[in-house]
Write a protein that holds these residues in place. Structure first.
Motif, PDB file in Angstrom:
ATOM      1  N   MET A 280       0.896  -1.189  -0.045  1.00 13.54           N
ATOM      2  CA  MET A 280       0.040   0.101  -0.002  1.00 13.54           C
ATOM      3  C   MET A 280       0.790   1.135  -0.021  1.00 13.54           C
ATOM      4  SD  MET A 280      -3.185   0.884   2.631  1.00 13.54           S
ATOM      5  CE  MET A 280      -4.055  -0.417   2.277  1.00 13.54           C
TER       6      MET A 280
ATOM      7  N   ARG B 203       1.757   3.155  -6.758  1.00  7.78           N
ATOM      8  CA  ARG B 203       1.213   1.784  -6.638  1.00  7.78           C
ATOM      9  C   ARG B 203       2.218   0.844  -6.179  1.00  7.78           C
ATOM     10  NH1 ARG B 203       0.521  -2.532 -11.049  1.00  7.78           N
ATOM     11  NH2 ARG B 203      -1.269  -3.791 -10.224  1.00  7.78           N
ATOM     12  N   TRP B 204       1.959  -0.174  -5.452  1.00 11.09           N
ATOM     13  CA  TRP B 204       2.635  -1.394  -4.932  1.00 11.09           C
ATOM     14  C   TRP B 204       1.865  -2.601  -5.492  1.00 11.09           C
ATOM     15  CZ3 TRP B 204       7.716  -1.697  -3.493  1.00 11.09           C
ATOM     16  CH2 TRP B 204       8.072  -3.075  -3.005  1.00 11.09           C
TER      17      TRP B 204
ATOM     18  N   THR C 252      -0.430  -5.523  -6.179  1.00 11.15           N
ATOM     19  CA  THR C 252      -0.763  -6.807  -5.745  1.00 11.15           C
ATOM     20  C   THR C 252      -1.476  -7.513  -6.597  1.00 11.15           C
ATOM     21  OG1 THR C 252      -2.914  -5.714  -5.001  1.00 11.15           O
ATOM     22  CG2 THR C 252      -0.932  -5.610  -3.461  1.00 11.15           C
ATOM     23  N   HIS C 253      -2.121  -7.036  -7.599  1.00  7.55           N
ATOM     24  CA  HIS C 253      -3.064  -7.641  -8.528  1.00  7.55           C
ATOM     25  C   HIS C 253      -2.667  -7.214  -9.850  1.00  7.55           C
ATOM     26  CE1 HIS C 253      -5.037  -8.525  -4.914  1.00  7.55           C
ATOM     27  NE2 HIS C 253      -5.948  -9.283  -5.372  1.00  7.55           N
TER      28      HIS C 253
ATOM     29  N   HIS D  71      -2.588   2.857 -11.978  1.00  4.99           N
ATOM     30  CA  HIS D  71      -3.521   3.588 -11.557  1.00  4.99           C
ATOM     31  C   HIS D  71      -3.530   5.095 -12.183  1.00  4.99           C
ATOM     32  CE1 HIS D  71      -4.639   1.043  -7.905  1.00  4.99           C
ATOM     33  NE2 HIS D  71      -4.013   0.381  -8.664  1.00  4.99           N
TER      34      HIS D  71
ATOM     35  N   HIS E  55      -6.356   3.813  -5.883  1.00  5.59           N
ATOM     36  CA  HIS E  55      -6.818   2.696  -4.933  1.00  5.59           C
ATOM     37  C   HIS E  55      -5.488   2.157  -4.328  1.00  5.59           C
ATOM     38  CE1 HIS E  55      -7.716  -1.801  -4.285  1.00  5.59           C
ATOM     39  NE2 HIS E  55      -7.987  -1.289  -3.149  1.00  5.59           N
ATOM     40  N   ASN E  56      -5.240   2.295  -2.865  1.00  7.41           N
ATOM     41  CA  ASN E  56      -4.333   1.423  -2.155  1.00  7.41           C
ATOM     42  C   ASN E  56      -5.016   0.577  -1.539  1.00  7.41           C
ATOM     43  OD1 ASN E  56      -2.108   4.502  -1.781  1.00  7.41           O
ATOM     44  ND2 ASN E  56      -1.881   2.869  -3.364  1.00  7.41           N
ATOM     45  N   GLY E  57      -4.412  -0.633  -1.539  1.00  8.10           N
ATOM     46  CA  GLY E  57      -5.164  -1.872  -0.814  1.00  8.10           C
ATOM     47  C   GLY E  57      -5.603  -2.996  -1.762  1.00  8.10           C
TER      48      GLY E  57
ATOM     49  N   THR F  77      -6.108  -5.687 -12.619  1.00  6.25           N
ATOM     50  CA  THR F  77      -6.068  -5.105 -11.174  1.00  6.25           C
ATOM     51  C   THR F  77      -7.357  -5.466 -10.749  1.00  6.25           C
ATOM     52  OG1 THR F  77      -6.816  -2.927 -12.051  1.00  6.25           O
ATOM     53  CG2 THR F  77      -4.367  -3.257 -11.751  1.00  6.25           C
ATOM     54  N   ASP F  78      -7.362  -5.635  -9.307  1.00  8.59           N
ATOM     55  CA  ASP F  78      -8.665  -5.529  -8.605  1.00  8.59           C
ATOM     56  C   ASP F  78      -9.276  -4.007  -8.688  1.00  8.59           C
ATOM     57  OD1 ASP F  78      -6.470  -4.432  -7.261  1.00  8.59           O
ATOM     58  OD2 ASP F  78      -7.116  -5.171  -5.079  1.00  8.59           O
ATOM     59  N   THR F  79      -8.606  -3.123  -8.917  1.00 10.11           N
ATOM     60  CA  THR F  79      -8.934  -1.759  -8.931  1.00 10.11           C
ATOM     61  C   THR F  79      -9.815  -1.270 -10.129  1.00 10.11           C
ATOM     62  OG1 THR F  79      -6.835  -1.182  -7.770  1.00 10.11           O
ATOM     63  CG2 THR F  79      -8.402   0.581  -8.792  1.00 10.11           C
TER      64      THR F  79
HETATM   65  N1  GLU Z   1      -4.407  -3.743  -5.485  1.00 10.65           N
HETATM   66  C1  GLU Z   1      -4.215  -2.623  -6.235  1.00 10.65           C
HETATM   67  C2  GLU Z   1      -3.351  -3.104  -7.461  1.00 10.65           C
HETATM   68  O1  GLU Z   1      -2.809  -4.049  -7.451  1.00 10.65           O
HETATM   69  C3  GLU Z   1      -3.536  -1.552  -5.491  1.00 10.65           C
HETATM   70  C4  GLU Z   1      -2.116  -1.836  -4.833  1.00 10.65           C
HETATM   71  C5  GLU Z   1      -1.705  -0.579  -3.984  1.00 10.65           C
HETATM   72  O2  GLU Z   1      -2.077  -0.686  -2.836  1.00 10.65           O
HETATM   73  O3  GLU Z   1      -0.758   0.236  -4.657  1.00 10.65           O
HETATM   74  O4  GLU Z   1      -3.094  -2.240  -8.436  1.00 10.65           O
END
Ligand code: GLU
Length: 176
Positions: free
Chosen positions: A1, A74-75, A77-78, A87, A100-102, A125-127
């Motif tokens: 995040m 962004r970090w 995750t998906h 993003h 979105h973070n998370g 992404t989930d976003t």
């Molecule tokens: N889950 C999101 C992604 O993978 C956001 C990751 C984040 O917290 O930057 O794009």
């Protein structure tokens, strides 16, 4: 995040957003992106790597006008670290952009439902699922659409949302 900085007001916001997100660089990230609203249009620029790469892109294109906007680090995750997965993510209907973070834990089932309704996804992404869900539920009130979408979502998150149809509005939310 990682980080989100967003602005709604009367000043041109690009530089303010970039300066803000640079202060959050210490948190670590793999890519960044920015969106602003200008003359009823959504403008989005993304870059893999350092925020300085995003700045270079912005400079090359003469910068983004607008007094409403948001920037994100962004970090992943998906989905991998690619321009497409950076993003902000946008919907396919109302000109809605989401950072979105998370993690949206139930993104896969929401994505399936949205695909059945005819939405086509471009990222892993989930976003993007959240952006599309907000767009699907949008009936002229961004805040209401975000609230309705978040009722469908499980997970921990911070988000910022803007919409081309509501040029003076920024909606933010967080959980966890
Ligand atoms: N889950 C999101 C992604 O993978 C956001 C990751 C984040 O917290 O930057 O794009």
């Amino acid at each position: 995040m990682c980080g989100i900085v967003a602005y709604v007001g009367s000043k041109p916001c690009q530089n303010l957003l970039i300066e803000g997100i640079k202060r959050l660089e210490y948190r670590g990230y793999d890519s960044s992106g920015i969106a602003t609203l200008h003359n009823g249009k959504l403008q989005v620029v993304k870059a893999v790597g350092r925020v300085s790469n995003l700045e270079d892109k912005l400079e090359a294109m003469g910068g983004l006008a607008g007094t409403v906007g948001m920037v994100h680090t962004r970090w992943a995750t998906h989905g991998g670290v690619t321009d497409v997965n950076c993003h902000p993510h946008i919907d396919d209907k109302a000109g809605i952009a989401v950072v979105h973070n998370g993690i949206i834990e139930n993104y896969a089932s929401l994505k399936k439902l949205l695909e059945e309704k005819g939405h086509a996804f471009h990222s892993q992404t989930d976003t993007e699922v959240l952006a599309m869900l907000i767009g699907e539920l949008y009936e002229g009130d961004l805040e209401a659409a975000v609230q309705a979408a978040l009722r469908e979502v499980t997970g921990a998150y911070a988000i910022a949302v803007i919409c081309a149809k509501e040029p003076n509005t920024l909606v933010v939310a967080r959980k966890g």
